[in-house]
Scaffold this active site. Sequence first.
Site, PDB file in Angstrom:
ATOM      1  N   LYS A  22      28.887  -0.855 -90.401  1.00 39.41           N
ATOM      2  CA  LYS A  22      30.329  -1.156 -90.370  1.00 39.41           C
ATOM      3  C   LYS A  22      30.699  -1.698 -88.985  1.00 39.41           C
ATOM      4  O   LYS A  22      31.356  -2.721 -88.865  1.00 39.41           O
ATOM      5  CB  LYS A  22      31.128   0.108 -90.636  1.00 39.41           C
ATOM      6  CG  LYS A  22      32.586   0.033 -90.215  1.00 39.41           C
ATOM      7  CD  LYS A  22      33.366   1.296 -90.506  1.00 39.41           C
ATOM      8  CE  LYS A  22      33.362   2.278 -89.389  1.00 39.41           C
ATOM      9  NZ  LYS A  22      34.329   2.081 -88.311  1.00 39.41           N
ATOM     10  N   ASN A  23      30.242  -1.014 -87.944  1.00 37.57           N
ATOM     11  CA  ASN A  23      30.705  -1.386 -86.602  1.00 37.57           C
ATOM     12  C   ASN A  23      30.030  -2.626 -86.053  1.00 37.57           C
ATOM     13  O   ASN A  23      30.426  -3.123 -85.002  1.00 37.57           O
ATOM     14  CB  ASN A  23      30.541  -0.191 -85.651  1.00 37.57           C
ATOM     15  CG  ASN A  23      31.531   0.909 -85.991  1.00 37.57           C
ATOM     16  OD1 ASN A  23      32.463   0.699 -86.778  1.00 37.57           O
ATOM     17  ND2 ASN A  23      31.323   2.086 -85.442  1.00 37.57           N
ATOM     18  N   ARG A  93      42.274  -0.557 -86.648  1.00 43.06           N
ATOM     19  CA  ARG A  93      42.341  -0.950 -85.243  1.00 43.06           C
ATOM     20  C   ARG A  93      41.367  -2.063 -84.910  1.00 43.06           C
ATOM     21  O   ARG A  93      41.597  -2.852 -84.007  1.00 43.06           O
ATOM     22  CB  ARG A  93      41.963   0.208 -84.323  1.00 43.06           C
ATOM     23  CG  ARG A  93      42.647   1.467 -84.424  1.00 43.06           C
ATOM     24  CD  ARG A  93      41.981   2.428 -83.493  1.00 43.06           C
ATOM     25  NE  ARG A  93      41.473   1.761 -82.314  1.00 43.06           N
ATOM     26  CZ  ARG A  93      42.239   1.357 -81.297  1.00 43.06           C
ATOM     27  NH1 ARG A  93      43.512   1.531 -81.370  1.00 43.06           N
ATOM     28  NH2 ARG A  93      41.694   0.755 -80.270  1.00 43.06           N
ATOM     29  N   CYS A 117      45.220   6.615 -82.775  1.00 42.08           N
ATOM     30  CA  CYS A 117      44.798   7.072 -84.099  1.00 42.08           C
ATOM     31  C   CYS A 117      44.485   8.568 -83.943  1.00 42.08           C
ATOM     32  O   CYS A 117      44.660   9.154 -82.886  1.00 42.08           O
ATOM     33  CB  CYS A 117      43.585   6.291 -84.584  1.00 42.08           C
ATOM     34  SG  CYS A 117      42.073   6.753 -83.771  1.00 42.08           S
ATOM     35  N   ARG A 122      43.495   5.445 -77.608  1.00 41.50           N
ATOM     36  CA  ARG A 122      42.717   4.223 -77.796  1.00 41.50           C
ATOM     37  C   ARG A 122      43.446   2.955 -77.322  1.00 41.50           C
ATOM     38  O   ARG A 122      43.746   2.055 -78.070  1.00 41.50           O
ATOM     39  CB  ARG A 122      42.280   4.097 -79.250  1.00 41.50           C
ATOM     40  CG  ARG A 122      41.485   5.325 -79.652  1.00 41.50           C
ATOM     41  CD  ARG A 122      40.909   5.257 -81.006  1.00 41.50           C
ATOM     42  NE  ARG A 122      39.776   4.315 -81.045  1.00 41.50           N
ATOM     43  CZ  ARG A 122      39.132   4.040 -82.183  1.00 41.50           C
ATOM     44  NH1 ARG A 122      39.542   4.580 -83.300  1.00 41.50           N
ATOM     45  NH2 ARG A 122      38.118   3.208 -82.189  1.00 41.50           N
ATOM     46  N   ASP A 306      30.224   9.072 -82.439  1.00 42.66           N
ATOM     47  CA  ASP A 306      30.412   8.979 -83.897  1.00 42.66           C
ATOM     48  C   ASP A 306      29.504   9.928 -84.666  1.00 42.66           C
ATOM     49  O   ASP A 306      29.587  10.004 -85.885  1.00 42.66           O
ATOM     50  CB  ASP A 306      30.182   7.542 -84.379  1.00 42.66           C
ATOM     51  CG  ASP A 306      31.247   6.608 -83.861  1.00 42.66           C
ATOM     52  OD1 ASP A 306      31.061   5.378 -83.966  1.00 42.66           O
ATOM     53  OD2 ASP A 306      32.250   7.094 -83.329  1.00 42.66           O
ATOM     54  N   ILE A 328      34.028  10.872 -74.901  1.00 40.77           N
ATOM     55  CA  ILE A 328      34.528   9.516 -75.152  1.00 40.77           C
ATOM     56  C   ILE A 328      35.987   9.519 -75.591  1.00 40.77           C
ATOM     57  O   ILE A 328      36.804   8.749 -75.079  1.00 40.77           O
ATOM     58  CB  ILE A 328      33.657   8.799 -76.214  1.00 40.77           C
ATOM     59  CG1 ILE A 328      32.176   8.853 -75.862  1.00 40.77           C
ATOM     60  CG2 ILE A 328      34.154   7.367 -76.434  1.00 40.77           C
ATOM     61  CD1 ILE A 328      31.760   8.031 -74.648  1.00 40.77           C
ATOM     62  N   ARG A 398      36.183   4.292 -95.771  1.00 38.41           N
ATOM     63  CA  ARG A 398      36.263   3.209 -94.784  1.00 38.41           C
ATOM     64  C   ARG A 398      34.896   2.944 -94.173  1.00 38.41           C
ATOM     65  O   ARG A 398      34.630   1.841 -93.718  1.00 38.41           O
ATOM     66  CB  ARG A 398      37.230   3.595 -93.651  1.00 38.41           C
ATOM     67  CG  ARG A 398      38.634   3.843 -94.102  1.00 38.41           C
ATOM     68  CD  ARG A 398      39.549   4.036 -92.921  1.00 38.41           C
ATOM     69  NE  ARG A 398      39.348   2.998 -91.907  1.00 38.41           N
ATOM     70  CZ  ARG A 398      40.065   2.930 -90.791  1.00 38.41           C
ATOM     71  NH1 ARG A 398      40.970   3.850 -90.552  1.00 38.41           N
ATOM     72  NH2 ARG A 398      39.863   1.980 -89.919  1.00 38.41           N
TER      73      ARG A 398
HETATM   74  C1  EPZ Z   1      34.082   1.485 -81.236  1.00 41.76           C
HETATM   75  O1  EPZ Z   1      35.469   1.706 -81.065  1.00 41.76           O
HETATM   76  C2  EPZ Z   1      33.735   1.994 -82.622  1.00 41.76           C
HETATM   77  N1  EPZ Z   1      34.488   1.235 -83.634  1.00 41.76           N
HETATM   78  C3  EPZ Z   1      34.069   3.479 -82.725  1.00 41.76           C
HETATM   79  O2  EPZ Z   1      33.640   3.914 -84.021  1.00 41.76           O
HETATM   80  C4  EPZ Z   1      33.257   4.230 -81.676  1.00 41.76           C
HETATM   81  O3  EPZ Z   1      33.590   5.603 -81.715  1.00 41.76           O
HETATM   82  C5  EPZ Z   1      33.605   3.672 -80.283  1.00 41.76           C
HETATM   83  O4  EPZ Z   1      33.334   2.234 -80.262  1.00 41.76           O
HETATM   84  C6  EPZ Z   1      32.774   4.324 -79.179  1.00 41.76           C
HETATM   85  O5  EPZ Z   1      31.415   4.153 -79.433  1.00 41.76           O
HETATM   86  C7  EPZ Z   1      34.071  -0.007 -83.957  1.00 41.76           C
HETATM   87  O6  EPZ Z   1      33.094  -0.512 -83.428  1.00 41.76           O
HETATM   88  C8  EPZ Z   1      34.879  -0.727 -85.003  1.00 41.76           C
HETATM   89  P1  EPZ Z   1      35.781   1.891 -77.087  1.00 41.76           P
HETATM   90  P2  EPZ Z   1      36.247   1.062 -79.780  1.00 41.76           P
HETATM   91  O7  EPZ Z   1      36.627   0.731 -76.713  1.00 41.76           O
HETATM   92  O8  EPZ Z   1      35.648  -0.217 -79.432  1.00 41.76           O
HETATM   93  C9  EPZ Z   1      38.743   3.885 -73.941  1.00 41.76           C
HETATM   94  C10 EPZ Z   1      33.814   5.035 -86.071  1.00 41.76           C
HETATM   95  O9  EPZ Z   1      33.928   6.235 -86.369  1.00 41.76           O
HETATM   96  N2  EPZ Z   1      39.320   2.540 -73.786  1.00 41.76           N
HETATM   97  O10 EPZ Z   1      34.331   1.865 -76.763  1.00 41.76           O
HETATM   98  O11 EPZ Z   1      37.700   1.129 -80.076  1.00 41.76           O
HETATM   99  C11 EPZ Z   1      39.038   4.468 -75.309  1.00 41.76           C
HETATM  100  O12 EPZ Z   1      40.304   5.095 -75.325  1.00 41.76           O
HETATM  101  C12 EPZ Z   1      34.622   4.458 -84.918  1.00 41.76           C
HETATM  102  O13 EPZ Z   1      33.059   4.217 -86.654  1.00 41.76           O
HETATM  103  C13 EPZ Z   1      40.300   2.334 -72.825  1.00 41.76           C
HETATM  104  O14 EPZ Z   1      40.699   3.252 -72.109  1.00 41.76           O
HETATM  105  O15 EPZ Z   1      35.906   2.150 -78.662  1.00 41.76           O
HETATM  106  C14 EPZ Z   1      37.917   5.458 -75.489  1.00 41.76           C
HETATM  107  O16 EPZ Z   1      38.256   6.665 -74.812  1.00 41.76           O
HETATM  108  C15 EPZ Z   1      35.546   5.484 -84.281  1.00 41.76           C
HETATM  109  N3  EPZ Z   1      40.844   1.086 -72.681  1.00 41.76           N
HETATM  110  C16 EPZ Z   1      36.740   4.800 -74.774  1.00 41.76           C
HETATM  111  O17 EPZ Z   1      37.314   3.797 -73.917  1.00 41.76           O
HETATM  112  C17 EPZ Z   1      40.425   0.017 -73.445  1.00 41.76           C
HETATM  113  O18 EPZ Z   1      40.934  -1.098 -73.268  1.00 41.76           O
HETATM  114  C18 EPZ Z   1      35.737   4.109 -75.702  1.00 41.76           C
HETATM  115  O19 EPZ Z   1      36.454   3.218 -76.524  1.00 41.76           O
HETATM  116  C19 EPZ Z   1      39.412   0.257 -74.429  1.00 41.76           C
HETATM  117  C20 EPZ Z   1      38.877   1.517 -74.571  1.00 41.76           C
END
Ligand code: EPZ
Length: 424
Positions: A22-23, A93, A117, A122, A306, A328, A398
């Site tokens: 998915k990701n 998202r 969420c 996020r 995850d 995270i 999802r």
């Molecule tokens: C991706 O989300 C995945 N989703 C998530 O999977 C996964 O948990 C996450 O990466 C971490 O591995 C998809 O790929 C569609 P991040 P993403 O940006 O990209 C902070 C699932 O269950 N952050 O790596 O949204 C954020 O708040 C989902 O399949 C900022 O502060 O995650 C978080 O604490 C859930 N500012 C951390 O970084 C930003 O601009 C990691 O978020 C962006 C992120």
Amino acid sequence: MDKFIIEGGERLKGKIGISGSKNAVLPLIAATILQKGTYTIGNVPRLKDVTTMMKLLDLLGGKCEWRGDHTISIDTTGVENHVAPYELVKKMRASVLVLGSLIGGIKKATVSYPGGCAIGERPIDLHLKGLSSLGCEVTIREGYVDVTAKKLRGGRITFDTVTVGGTENMLMASSLAKGETVIENAAREPEVVDLARMLKKMGAQIDGEGTPVIRIKGVGELTPCTYDVIGDRIEAGTFLAACGMTRGSIVLENCIPEHIKAVIDKLRETGMEITCDGNTIKASMSRKRPRAVDVKTLPYPGFPTDMQAQLMAAMTTSKGVSAITETIFENRMMHAAELRRMGADIRVVGNTAIVHGVESISGAKVMATDLRASASLIIAGLAAYGRTEVSRIYHIDRGYEHIEEKLQSLGARITRVKDENMGA
Ligand code: EPZ
């Protein structure tokens, strides 16, 4: 709405195939906006999030169609609309991933500012900081973020936090920027590498994907391509956790063991025997009770966030005490309260859950709050005494393709029924 009814106590036994990731597929679909033309993407999982991303592309003027079970064709010749509306973004998202490809493709993007969420706030501040480093103008108004790029030029960004989506947006936008872009503290997740691979197949010049520093040399144009999605490492990890919880023995096919090395190492620590051979993983708890282990979630190649909820479920009946720390996301422990209702002994202190393994847990009516929490409740229900009812399983649809059929083929007693208490 549907719910799952699970009669616990069956050891999982048998073989299943892991679906496409998915990701990984969500950014791949978004990336087709970078260059007008026709693409074919294979090994696509039949998931709600995929359908939502295909709908978004259609809304932007593209044309997405399923070709057979797991292949989609995407024609982005007609992409002119640059607005990703609130109604769609609030559902998923990951829609924010069209920011980078719209900027790279048509130099403008208006995307509803994604709200938080269940698992955390996020924000997308790092995405926007990255795009600004490429010369983009970013304004936020009425809940939307407007990005324009009169002149898209190479830039340099050091991410304060490792961000998967932020790295992916930067990869897409910079592939057509003038000059070189450097991303430091880049995400190393296999899904980021898969996106880089497809972009390179389209003619992008990228080096360092999978390492903390990625360099992109912008090119004038790209070429549409055909591409197959990698297997879903989190689905594979989820079934391994279910095997541990039920003391079973399973074989997973079409997966990439390297992508879940941290999960395999951790489960081996619990006493699970795991052998990997090419794209096959053989796992067996051979009826043993798992040993309790400590884990801390980290960006790849660390233990994935995850998989945190699924491991917590598997630790509820382990031998000993397990400390599970989530680094995270700020609110990714909601499954703990639901697992406690099944008799688990879990105390959450800050971002650490202390799990005292108990002899057994009992079935109960529980409610899913997010995608991976749903998976953890299903895992717990598979080994709980008696019946477990998991409601709000739209979360699970999802991210897991045919999860009940796959579990049934491994001997689990799980059925999907209408949830009369939850309306349509
Ligand atoms: C991706 O989300 C995945 N989703 C998530 O999977 C996964 O948990 C996450 O990466 C971490 O591995 C998809 O790929 C569609 P991040 P993403 O940006 O990209 C902070 C699932 O269950 N952050 O790596 O949204 C954020 O708040 C989902 O399949 C900022 O502060 O995650 C978080 O604490 C859930 N500012 C951390 O970084 C930003 O601009 C990691 O978020 C962006 C992120």
